[in-house]
Design a protein around this motif. Structure first.
Motif, PDB file in Angstrom:
ATOM      1  N   LEU A  94       0.807  -1.221   0.000  1.00 28.97           N
ATOM      2  CA  LEU A  94       0.000   0.000   0.000  1.00 28.97           C
ATOM      3  C   LEU A  94       0.842   1.274   0.000  1.00 28.97           C
ATOM      4  O   LEU A  94       0.593   2.170  -0.820  1.00 28.97           O
ATOM      5  N   PRO A  95       1.857   1.401   0.878  1.00 26.87           N
ATOM      6  CA  PRO A  95       2.682   2.617   0.819  1.00 26.87           C
ATOM      7  C   PRO A  95       3.390   2.792  -0.519  1.00 26.87           C
ATOM      8  O   PRO A  95       3.515   3.915  -1.015  1.00 26.87           O
ATOM      9  N   ALA A  96       3.848   1.695  -1.115  1.00 24.86           N
ATOM     10  CA  ALA A  96       4.554   1.801  -2.395  1.00 24.86           C
ATOM     11  C   ALA A  96       3.625   2.265  -3.503  1.00 24.86           C
ATOM     12  O   ALA A  96       3.975   3.139  -4.310  1.00 24.86           O
ATOM     13  N   LEU A  97       2.431   1.701  -3.559  1.00 26.50           N
ATOM     14  CA  LEU A  97       1.478   2.089  -4.600  1.00 26.50           C
ATOM     15  C   LEU A  97       0.961   3.508  -4.366  1.00 26.50           C
ATOM     16  O   LEU A  97       0.785   4.279  -5.319  1.00 26.50           O
ATOM     17  N   GLU A  98       0.739   3.864  -3.107  1.00 22.81           N
ATOM     18  CA  GLU A  98       0.308   5.221  -2.799  1.00 22.81           C
ATOM     19  C   GLU A  98       1.402   6.233  -3.121  1.00 22.81           C
ATOM     20  O   GLU A  98       1.119   7.392  -3.418  1.00 22.81           O
ATOM     21  N   ALA A  99       2.668   5.787  -3.079  1.00 18.42           N
ATOM     22  CA  ALA A  99       3.797   6.671  -3.389  1.00 18.42           C
ATOM     23  C   ALA A  99       3.938   6.911  -4.893  1.00 18.42           C
ATOM     24  O   ALA A  99       4.699   7.778  -5.308  1.00 18.42           O
ATOM     25  N   GLY A 100       3.215   6.124  -5.688  1.00 12.69           N
ATOM     26  CA  GLY A 100       3.248   6.350  -7.128  1.00 12.69           C
ATOM     27  C   GLY A 100       3.858   5.246  -7.956  1.00 12.69           C
ATOM     28  O   GLY A 100       4.065   5.428  -9.163  1.00 12.69           O
ATOM     29  N   ALA A 129       1.987  -8.282  -8.979  1.00  8.19           N
ATOM     30  CA  ALA A 129       2.115  -9.699  -8.641  1.00  8.19           C
ATOM     31  C   ALA A 129       0.725 -10.246  -8.330  1.00  8.19           C
ATOM     32  O   ALA A 129      -0.108  -9.547  -7.752  1.00  8.19           O
ATOM     33  N   PRO A 130       0.437 -11.485  -8.719  1.00  5.72           N
ATOM     34  CA  PRO A 130      -0.907 -12.044  -8.495  1.00  5.72           C
ATOM     35  C   PRO A 130      -1.394 -11.934  -7.057  1.00  5.72           C
ATOM     36  O   PRO A 130      -2.550 -11.590  -6.809  1.00  5.72           O
ATOM     37  N   SER A 131      -0.518 -12.207  -6.085  1.00  6.72           N
ATOM     38  CA  SER A 131      -0.948 -12.136  -4.680  1.00  6.72           C
ATOM     39  C   SER A 131      -1.324 -10.716  -4.290  1.00  6.72           C
ATOM     40  O   SER A 131      -2.265 -10.496  -3.510  1.00  6.72           O
ATOM     41  N   VAL A 132      -0.605  -9.744  -4.837  1.00  2.99           N
ATOM     42  CA  VAL A 132      -0.907  -8.336  -4.550  1.00  2.99           C
ATOM     43  C   VAL A 132      -2.225  -7.934  -5.207  1.00  2.99           C
ATOM     44  O   VAL A 132      -3.079  -7.298  -4.585  1.00  2.99           O
ATOM     45  N   ALA A 133      -2.401  -8.324  -6.449  1.00  2.00           N
ATOM     46  CA  ALA A 133      -3.633  -7.993  -7.169  1.00  2.00           C
ATOM     47  C   ALA A 133      -4.849  -8.605  -6.482  1.00  2.00           C
ATOM     48  O   ALA A 133      -5.900  -7.960  -6.368  1.00  2.00           O
ATOM     49  N   ASP A 134      -4.716  -9.835  -6.013  1.00  2.00           N
ATOM     50  CA  ASP A 134      -5.838 -10.503  -5.341  1.00  2.00           C
ATOM     51  C   ASP A 134      -6.269  -9.740  -4.098  1.00  2.00           C
ATOM     52  O   ASP A 134      -7.468  -9.557  -3.847  1.00  2.00           O
ATOM     53  N   ARG A 135      -5.293  -9.289  -3.299  1.00  4.97           N
ATOM     54  CA  ARG A 135      -5.658  -8.601  -2.064  1.00  4.97           C
ATOM     55  C   ARG A 135      -6.210  -7.206  -2.337  1.00  4.97           C
ATOM     56  O   ARG A 135      -7.088  -6.723  -1.618  1.00  4.97           O
ATOM     57  N   LEU A 136      -5.720  -6.543  -3.376  1.00  6.37           N
ATOM     58  CA  LEU A 136      -6.280  -5.243  -3.731  1.00  6.37           C
ATOM     59  C   LEU A 136      -7.728  -5.387  -4.179  1.00  6.37           C
ATOM     60  O   LEU A 136      -8.584  -4.560  -3.843  1.00  6.37           O
ATOM     61  N   LEU A 137      -8.018  -6.436  -4.944  1.00  2.00           N
ATOM     62  CA  LEU A 137      -9.397  -6.695  -5.355  1.00  2.00           C
ATOM     63  C   LEU A 137     -10.277  -6.984  -4.155  1.00  2.00           C
ATOM     64  O   LEU A 137     -11.430  -6.530  -4.087  1.00  2.00           O
ATOM     65  N   ARG A 139      -9.844  -5.866  -1.161  1.00  2.00           N
ATOM     66  CA  ARG A 139     -10.064  -4.588  -0.481  1.00  2.00           C
ATOM     67  C   ARG A 139     -11.177  -3.803  -1.152  1.00  2.00           C
ATOM     68  O   ARG A 139     -11.984  -3.144  -0.482  1.00  2.00           O
ATOM     69  N   MET A 140     -11.232  -3.866  -2.471  1.00  2.00           N
ATOM     70  CA  MET A 140     -12.274  -3.148  -3.203  1.00  2.00           C
ATOM     71  C   MET A 140     -13.645  -3.798  -2.982  1.00  2.00           C
ATOM     72  O   MET A 140     -14.660  -3.108  -2.902  1.00  2.00           O
ATOM     73  N   ARG A 141     -13.660  -5.119  -2.882  1.00  2.26           N
ATOM     74  CA  ARG A 141     -14.939  -5.824  -2.707  1.00  2.26           C
ATOM     75  C   ARG A 141     -15.515  -5.616  -1.309  1.00  2.26           C
ATOM     76  O   ARG A 141     -16.728  -5.550  -1.135  1.00  2.26           O
ATOM     77  N   THR A 142     -14.629  -5.546  -0.308  1.00  7.67           N
ATOM     78  CA  THR A 142     -15.092  -5.404   1.079  1.00  7.67           C
ATOM     79  C   THR A 142     -14.364  -4.234   1.744  1.00  7.67           C
ATOM     80  O   THR A 142     -13.568  -4.431   2.677  1.00  7.67           O
ATOM     81  N   PRO A 143     -14.627  -3.015   1.284  1.00  3.38           N
ATOM     82  CA  PRO A 143     -13.885  -1.856   1.808  1.00  3.38           C
ATOM     83  C   PRO A 143     -14.079  -1.628   3.298  1.00  3.38           C
ATOM     84  O   PRO A 143     -13.175  -1.165   3.987  1.00  3.38           O
ATOM     85  N   ALA A 144     -15.273  -1.983   3.828  1.00  6.16           N
ATOM     86  CA  ALA A 144     -15.526  -1.748   5.251  1.00  6.16           C
ATOM     87  C   ALA A 144     -14.650  -2.629   6.131  1.00  6.16           C
ATOM     88  O   ALA A 144     -14.365  -2.287   7.289  1.00  6.16           O
ATOM     89  N   ALA A 145     -14.221  -3.778   5.603  1.00  2.17           N
ATOM     90  CA  ALA A 145     -13.418  -4.711   6.388  1.00  2.17           C
ATOM     91  C   ALA A 145     -11.922  -4.536   6.156  1.00  2.17           C
ATOM     92  O   ALA A 145     -11.109  -5.183   6.831  1.00  2.17           O
TER      93      ALA A 145
END
Length: 208
Positions: A94-100, A129-137, A139-145
């Motif tokens: 998250l910090p790396a992606l938020e950093a640009g 990376a697939p593991s990163v993409a999966d967790r980002l998805l 997060r988008m599906r369940t933003p409250a959690a």
């Protein structure tokens, strides 16, 4: 020709990346950096299209990879940054992606995947990376959690053994704010203690 800067504090890793990337006819390694600060300086010079950035540098570097990425991408006409690291927890991604960072890849990725990610980054497209993409998805599906970046940071320091007071001092927050973040963490993870929160977060890949 895609011109590359390799930023990693381990000479063996830099040599390995160079060997893999130089086998591609459209890649040219134009510079290497052993510290994050040196990577920022070299990325500011003309002639770099993509920076391959590690996240953790040794004691010779005061910055980490996410901070260097932010410094690089803040400049007009900056090269793209592709993070290449061994860490894939939310606390790292998250910090790396938020950093640009344009992309995020793990060091055990196959050579062809690395080459594709470099080309994607050069073209301004994301490569994850697939593991990163999966967790980002997720997060988008369940933003409250999903844990926020700050909640992840607080829990990461708790996992390192810091008390609430030490966390508040490290992050320049009040102890009440730290406690509030932890309460939100407990609720989102469905736990009722610091130990359980750390265990659950590590199991989900949220922290190291």
């Amino acid at each position: 020709m895609i011109r590359l800067l390799i930023a990693d504090d381990h000479p063996v890793v830099r040599a390995g990346l160079r060997a893999v990337l130089e086998s591609e006819p459209d890649f040219a390694i134009v510079a290497e950096a052993a510290t994050a600060e040196r990577a920022v300086d070299l990325a500011a010079e003309p002639g770099v299209d993509v920076v391959l950035m590690d996240l953790q540098f040794g004691p010779g570097s005061a910055m980490n990879g996410a901070q260097a990425t932010a410094a690089i991408t803040a400049r007009a006409g900056a090269p793209r940054v592709l993070v290449v690291t061994t860490y894939d927890s939310d606390a790292d991604t998250l910090p790396a992606l938020e950093a640009g960072a344009t992309g995020y890849l793990l060091k055990d990725a196959p050579p062809e995947e690395l080459a594709q990610a470099v080309r994607a980054a050069a073209a301004g497209r994301s490569a994850l990376a697939p593991s990163v993409a999966d967790r980002l998805l997720e997060r988008m599906r369940t933003p409250a959690a999903a844990l926020s970046a700050r909640e992840t940071e607080v829990l990461g320091l708790v996992a390192d053994g810091l008390t609430n007071q030490q966390v508040s001092q490290r992050l320049h927050l009040s102890q009440a704010t730290v406690k509030s973040h932890l309460v939100h963490v407990y609720t989102k993870l469905g736990v009722d203690s610091r130990t359980a929160a750390v265990r659950e977060a590590r199991g989900r890949g949220l922290i190291r």
